[in-house]
Design a protein around this motif. Structure first.
Motif, PDB file in Angstrom:
ATOM      1  N   PHE A 169      61.875  52.225  36.896  1.00 48.50           N
ATOM      2  CA  PHE A 169      60.427  52.030  37.013  1.00 48.50           C
ATOM      3  C   PHE A 169      60.064  50.612  37.454  1.00 48.50           C
ATOM      4  O   PHE A 169      59.269  50.425  38.371  1.00 48.50           O
ATOM      5  N   LYS A 170      60.647  49.620  36.799  1.00 49.43           N
ATOM      6  CA  LYS A 170      60.301  48.237  37.115  1.00 49.43           C
ATOM      7  C   LYS A 170      60.677  47.890  38.560  1.00 49.43           C
ATOM      8  O   LYS A 170      59.890  47.275  39.283  1.00 49.43           O
ATOM      9  N   THR A 171      61.853  48.288  38.983  1.00 47.10           N
ATOM     10  CA  THR A 171      62.296  48.054  40.357  1.00 47.10           C
ATOM     11  C   THR A 171      61.363  48.755  41.335  1.00 47.10           C
ATOM     12  O   THR A 171      60.966  48.180  42.351  1.00 47.10           O
ATOM     13  N   TRP A 172      61.004  49.983  41.025  1.00 49.99           N
ATOM     14  CA  TRP A 172      60.089  50.765  41.847  1.00 49.99           C
ATOM     15  C   TRP A 172      58.731  50.056  41.968  1.00 49.99           C
ATOM     16  O   TRP A 172      58.161  49.961  43.050  1.00 49.99           O
ATOM     17  N   MET A 173      58.251  49.528  40.845  1.00 48.30           N
ATOM     18  CA  MET A 173      56.963  48.819  40.852  1.00 48.30           C
ATOM     19  C   MET A 173      57.037  47.541  41.689  1.00 48.30           C
ATOM     20  O   MET A 173      56.091  47.209  42.398  1.00 48.30           O
ATOM     21  N   TYR A 174      58.152  46.814  41.608  1.00 47.87           N
ATOM     22  CA  TYR A 174      58.304  45.613  42.437  1.00 47.87           C
ATOM     23  C   TYR A 174      58.201  45.983  43.906  1.00 47.87           C
ATOM     24  O   TYR A 174      57.540  45.293  44.687  1.00 47.87           O
ATOM     25  N   ARG A 175      58.846  47.053  44.269  1.00 48.00           N
ATOM     26  CA  ARG A 175      58.814  47.482  45.669  1.00 48.00           C
ATOM     27  C   ARG A 175      57.386  47.801  46.112  1.00 48.00           C
ATOM     28  O   ARG A 175      56.950  47.414  47.196  1.00 48.00           O
ATOM     29  N   ILE A 176      56.650  48.500  45.276  1.00 43.91           N
ATOM     30  CA  ILE A 176      55.260  48.843  45.604  1.00 43.91           C
ATOM     31  C   ILE A 176      54.413  47.578  45.709  1.00 43.91           C
ATOM     32  O   ILE A 176      53.619  47.420  46.645  1.00 43.91           O
ATOM     33  N   VAL A 177      54.578  46.650  44.769  1.00 45.01           N
ATOM     34  CA  VAL A 177      53.807  45.401  44.803  1.00 45.01           C
ATOM     35  C   VAL A 177      54.138  44.590  46.054  1.00 45.01           C
ATOM     36  O   VAL A 177      53.240  44.045  46.703  1.00 45.01           O
ATOM     37  N   ILE A 178      55.404  44.510  46.393  1.00 46.83           N
ATOM     38  CA  ILE A 178      55.797  43.765  47.596  1.00 46.83           C
ATOM     39  C   ILE A 178      55.182  44.411  48.833  1.00 46.83           C
ATOM     40  O   ILE A 178      54.626  43.717  49.695  1.00 46.83           O
ATOM     41  N   ASN A 179      55.229  45.729  48.920  1.00 47.77           N
ATOM     42  CA  ASN A 179      54.635  46.425  50.065  1.00 47.77           C
ATOM     43  C   ASN A 179      53.128  46.203  50.135  1.00 47.77           C
ATOM     44  O   ASN A 179      52.580  45.930  51.207  1.00 47.77           O
ATOM     45  N   GLU A 180      52.441  46.315  49.015  1.00 50.55           N
ATOM     46  CA  GLU A 180      50.988  46.108  48.990  1.00 50.55           C
ATOM     47  C   GLU A 180      50.641  44.657  49.327  1.00 50.55           C
ATOM     48  O   GLU A 180      49.674  44.395  50.043  1.00 50.55           O
ATOM     49  N   SER A 181      51.433  43.723  48.827  1.00 51.65           N
ATOM     50  CA  SER A 181      51.201  42.306  49.131  1.00 51.65           C
ATOM     51  C   SER A 181      51.371  42.043  50.618  1.00 51.65           C
ATOM     52  O   SER A 181      50.564  41.323  51.230  1.00 51.65           O
ATOM     53  N   ASN A 182      52.402  42.625  51.192  1.00 52.83           N
ATOM     54  CA  ASN A 182      52.631  42.445  52.632  1.00 52.83           C
ATOM     55  C   ASN A 182      51.513  43.071  53.455  1.00 52.83           C
ATOM     56  O   ASN A 182      51.106  42.516  54.473  1.00 52.83           O
ATOM     57  N   LYS A 183      50.990  44.211  53.015  1.00 55.22           N
ATOM     58  CA  LYS A 183      49.864  44.838  53.716  1.00 55.22           C
ATOM     59  C   LYS A 183      48.650  43.906  53.725  1.00 55.22           C
ATOM     60  O   LYS A 183      48.008  43.726  54.750  1.00 55.22           O
ATOM     61  N   ILE A 184      48.359  43.340  52.568  1.00 56.94           N
ATOM     62  CA  ILE A 184      47.206  42.435  52.466  1.00 56.94           C
ATOM     63  C   ILE A 184      47.435  41.189  53.312  1.00 56.94           C
ATOM     64  O   ILE A 184      46.541  40.735  54.027  1.00 56.94           O
ATOM     65  N   ALA A 185      48.640  40.643  53.256  1.00 58.33           N
ATOM     66  CA  ALA A 185      48.944  39.447  54.046  1.00 58.33           C
ATOM     67  C   ALA A 185      48.780  39.738  55.538  1.00 58.33           C
ATOM     68  O   ALA A 185      48.221  38.917  56.283  1.00 58.33           O
ATOM     69  N   ASN A 186      49.251  40.886  55.987  1.00 56.65           N
ATOM     70  CA  ASN A 186      49.130  41.249  57.396  1.00 56.65           C
ATOM     71  C   ASN A 186      47.686  41.498  57.793  1.00 56.65           C
ATOM     72  O   ASN A 186      47.263  41.134  58.881  1.00 56.65           O
ATOM     73  N   LYS A 187      46.925  42.130  56.903  1.00 56.80           N
ATOM     74  CA  LYS A 187      45.518  42.413  57.173  1.00 56.80           C
ATOM     75  C   LYS A 187      44.704  41.131  57.318  1.00 56.80           C
ATOM     76  O   LYS A 187      43.878  41.002  58.204  1.00 56.80           O
ATOM     77  N   ARG A 188      44.938  40.218  56.423  1.00 57.12           N
ATOM     78  CA  ARG A 188      44.134  38.993  56.391  1.00 57.12           C
ATOM     79  C   ARG A 188      44.625  37.957  57.399  1.00 57.12           C
ATOM     80  O   ARG A 188      43.908  37.032  57.724  1.00 57.12           O
TER      81      ARG A 188
END
Length: 176
Positions: A64-83
């Motif tokens: 679960f924790k590893t899975w959550m890190y992956r989701i957070v990293i992906n969401e963070s990268n999406k926001i970084a790319n958007k902005r």
């Protein structure tokens, strides 16, 4: 992780409990990528929502924790790319030092923040969030050998940086 099974069965309270256990680490990871409190909070919120919606797809609750890190990293990268914006290390370091009690050694903190993102993320996952090589590999969707290579190069860069105080303030770059 019994709580994960309960959450997958529809127990909202169990989901809230497991998120609370990892929330600050996940926020720290988002902040290390986005370097902005609001963006980090947005990434974390999106990641939690995404995780809740797709919790049934997680086959092994112990990941679960590893899975959550992956989701957070992906969401963070999406926001970084958007902005599409950049923040200098000095702006981030000044702000982060005022809010972070996790870093006992300011020089080390500054050196880690100057690493390029791929190296900085593996260092943070390994040493600040205690993930092993295999977990980092899964969280980042890269091979274990690439994780080891990035760790090696990041440690080498950090050692060089901390051994040569005159280099402070210059970004640490390395191949990865």
């Amino acid at each position: 992780m019994n709580e994960v099974k309960k959450a997958q069965g529809g127990d909202r309270r169990a989901f809230v409990n497991i998120i609370r256990e990892v929330e600050s680490d996940l926020y720290g990871m988002a902040h290390s990528i986005l370097r902005n409190e609001q963006d980090s909070a947005d990434a974390l919120q999106e990641a939690i929502l995404r995780a809740y919606k797709s919790l049934g797809t997680l086959r092994d609750g112990s990941l679960f924790k590893t899975w959550m890190y992956r989701i957070v990293i992906n969401e963070s990268n999406k926001i970084a790319n958007k902005r599409s914006r950049s923040v200098t290390v000095s702006e981030f370091s000044h702000h982060q030092m005022s809010i972070s009690g996790e870093y006992e050694n300011i020089e080390l903190h500054e050196a880690v923040e100057q690493l390029e993102e791929p190296m900085r993320i593996v260092i943070m996952l390994r040493y600040f969030y205690d993930l092993n090589i295999k977990e980092i590999s899964k969280a980042l969707d890269i091979s274990e050998s690439l994780v080891k290579t990035r760790l090696y190069r990041a440690r080498k860069s950090l050692l060089r940086k901390l051994s040569n105080p005159g280099e402070r303030g210059t970004p640490i770059h390395g191949r990865y």
